[in-house]
Write a protein that holds these residues in place. Structure first.
Motif, PDB file in Angstrom:
ATOM      1  N   PRO A  72      -1.067  35.993  62.769  1.00 57.60           N
ATOM      2  CA  PRO A  72       0.515  36.021  62.374  1.00 57.60           C
ATOM      3  C   PRO A  72       1.398  35.199  63.240  1.00 57.60           C
ATOM      4  CG  PRO A  72       0.079  38.183  63.027  1.00 57.60           C
ATOM      5  CD  PRO A  72      -1.341  37.411  62.821  1.00 57.60           C
ATOM      6  N   PRO A  73       2.442  34.466  62.755  1.00 55.58           N
ATOM      7  CA  PRO A  73       3.171  33.560  63.633  1.00 55.58           C
ATOM      8  C   PRO A  73       4.541  34.713  64.272  1.00 55.58           C
ATOM      9  CG  PRO A  73       3.677  33.182  61.448  1.00 55.58           C
ATOM     10  CD  PRO A  73       2.634  34.068  61.356  1.00 55.58           C
ATOM     11  N   PHE A  74       4.741  34.159  65.493  1.00 57.66           N
ATOM     12  CA  PHE A  74       5.873  34.957  66.107  1.00 57.66           C
ATOM     13  C   PHE A  74       6.919  34.015  66.575  1.00 57.66           C
ATOM     14  CE2 PHE A  74       2.265  37.898  66.618  1.00 57.66           C
ATOM     15  CZ  PHE A  74       2.737  38.987  66.414  1.00 57.66           C
ATOM     16  N   ARG A  75       8.063  34.478  66.841  1.00 57.45           N
ATOM     17  CA  ARG A  75       9.261  33.565  67.230  1.00 57.45           C
ATOM     18  C   ARG A  75       9.768  34.408  68.218  1.00 57.45           C
ATOM     19  NH1 ARG A  75      13.592  32.952  62.430  1.00 57.45           N
ATOM     20  NH2 ARG A  75      14.072  35.265  62.198  1.00 57.45           N
ATOM     21  N   ARG A  76      10.654  33.973  69.071  1.00 60.30           N
ATOM     22  CA  ARG A  76      11.385  34.496  70.111  1.00 60.30           C
ATOM     23  C   ARG A  76      12.624  33.530  70.383  1.00 60.30           C
ATOM     24  NH1 ARG A  76      10.967  32.794  75.244  1.00 60.30           N
ATOM     25  NH2 ARG A  76       9.033  31.397  75.885  1.00 60.30           N
ATOM     26  N   ARG A  77      13.966  34.162  70.889  1.00 60.73           N
ATOM     27  CA  ARG A  77      14.822  33.420  71.282  1.00 60.73           C
ATOM     28  C   ARG A  77      14.755  33.214  72.882  1.00 60.73           C
ATOM     29  NH1 ARG A  77      19.823  36.821  69.325  1.00 60.73           N
ATOM     30  NH2 ARG A  77      20.965  35.227  70.581  1.00 60.73           N
TER      31      ARG A  77
END
Length: 376
Positions: free
Chosen positions: A181-186
């Motif tokens: 599963p793809p993740f993202r962050r700031r």
């Protein structure tokens, strides 16, 4: 303006007409005015006037004069006379070579009979070719600047939140199977650093050190902008990007034309805020104003400009060499007026103290007014 359609030329000419009467109108504002007129139609002259008010942004105290100029230009009414009150327009000079020229006022004769001139005294400047002791400052500055979280997320393999949009797309492409599963962050970014250097005659002893510190900051960090304030506003960031200190300061010396002249901090800061591209530099930035705060004439415009600047800034600091005196207190009318809008009022009398302060910009700071009230 030969490339403009014939119907658009009067609107561009109106922006130039405002400049001749002392209004600060940037090129971006003229383009926005033309776009506003195109968007509104326009169906009436009132639409054109409202587009001009919204995009050319005349100061509140000059709206009546703006209206008179609008009517004289588009309706052919009587010529408008402007009372400049002995003050000259502020020129804005970008280091890319784009410059807005203000009209110079003629010499005036005072009632006492002495010859007086309100024209700025321009000059050239040379710098000492000595070695700077700013290596430690350059190493520490990038990590010492205030940080903020970016509004734009980036993809990451772990340690983030689930990127639901990409996950759903992957599920559709893989027919229901998502092995990773793809993740993202700031990410965390350093805030912008804006350095405004007063180069008036009263700051002559400190200008060299301030420019050397500004050059070190530009070399050390990515998002640093530097302007000089005198009788003109000059952006010198590009000149300071030259790695060699001597060569960079030589370029600055050739670029800036109002060394050791008069002090017009309020009008110059107002000119800075009137250019949308420059005002964007201040949004969310740590702003350090290097000045003694000795404004010429009425300080009302200085107070207004500092209040507007502080509203845009993450932190607004005034470093004055006068604070190097143990007996110093903000007792002048100008300093009292701007003190409530400052986060810091610190000692800027020496290069080491100023460098030390700039390395603490990320730390929480009480208001400058509260600090000086306790000291009093």
């Amino acid at each position: 303006m030969t490339s403009l359609p014939r119907g658009a030329r009067p609107f561009a000419d109106f922006a130039r007409h405002l400049r001749r009467f002392g209004f600060v109108v940037a090129g971006e504002q003229t383009i926005a005015f033309l776009q506003g007129v195109a968007l509104l139609g326009p169906r009436s002259m009132e639409d054109i006037k409202q587009a001009a008010l919204a995009t050319l942004s005349p100061p509140h105290d000059r709206v009546a004069e703006f209206d008179a100029l609008f009517r004289s230009f588009f309706y052919g009414e009587a010529t408008v006379t402007v009372d400049a009150e002995g003050d000259e327009d502020t020129e804005v000079k970008d280091d890319s070579g784009v410059e807005r020229e203000g009209e110079q006022l003629e010499l005036r004769q005072e009632e006492s009979g002495e010859s007086a001139s309100t024209l700025e005294q321009l000059g050239r400047r040379t710098f000492r070719n000595d070695q700077d002791a700013l290596a430690a400052f350059c190493r520490a500055l990038p990590s010492a600047l205030p940080q903020r979280r970016s509004f734009r997320p980036v993809r990451t393999r772990s340690r983030g939140t689930l990127d639901l949009r990409r996950a759903l797309r992957a599920i559709v492409r893989a027919d229901g199977d998502v092995p990773a599963p793809p993740f993202r962050r700031r990410p965390t970014l350093s805030r912008k650093l804006l350095i405004l250097i007063d180069i008036s005659g009263s700051m002559k002893l400190h200008t060299d050190d301030y420019l050397k510190l500004a050059h070190a900051a530009v070399q050390a960090a990515d998002r640093v902008e530097v302007f000089t304030l005198g009788t003109r506003l000059t952006r010198i960031t590009r000149a300071l990007r030259v790695r060699d200190s001597g060569a960079a300061l030589s370029r600055v010396a050739a670029l800036v034309e109002d060394w050791d002249g008069g002090t017009r901090i309020g009008p110059t800061l107002s000119a800075f805020l009137s250019v949308p591209r420059f005002a964007a530099f201040a949004r969310g930035a740590a702003i350090v104003l290097l000045s003694d705060g000795l404004e010429r004439g009425d300080h009302a415009e200085l107070e207004t400009a500092v209040r507007r600047l502080g509203a845009r800034a993450f932190r607004l600091s005034l470093a004055t060499p006068l604070a190097g005196d143990p007996r110093f207190a903000p007792k002048t009318a100008a300093l009292k007026a701007i003190l409530p809008h400052l986060d810091d009022l610190v000692d800027g009398s020496s290069l080491p103290r100023l460098a030390e302060f700039m390395l603490t910009l990320a730390r929480p700071a009480p208001s400058a007014e509260a600090v000086w009230k306790r000291r009093a």
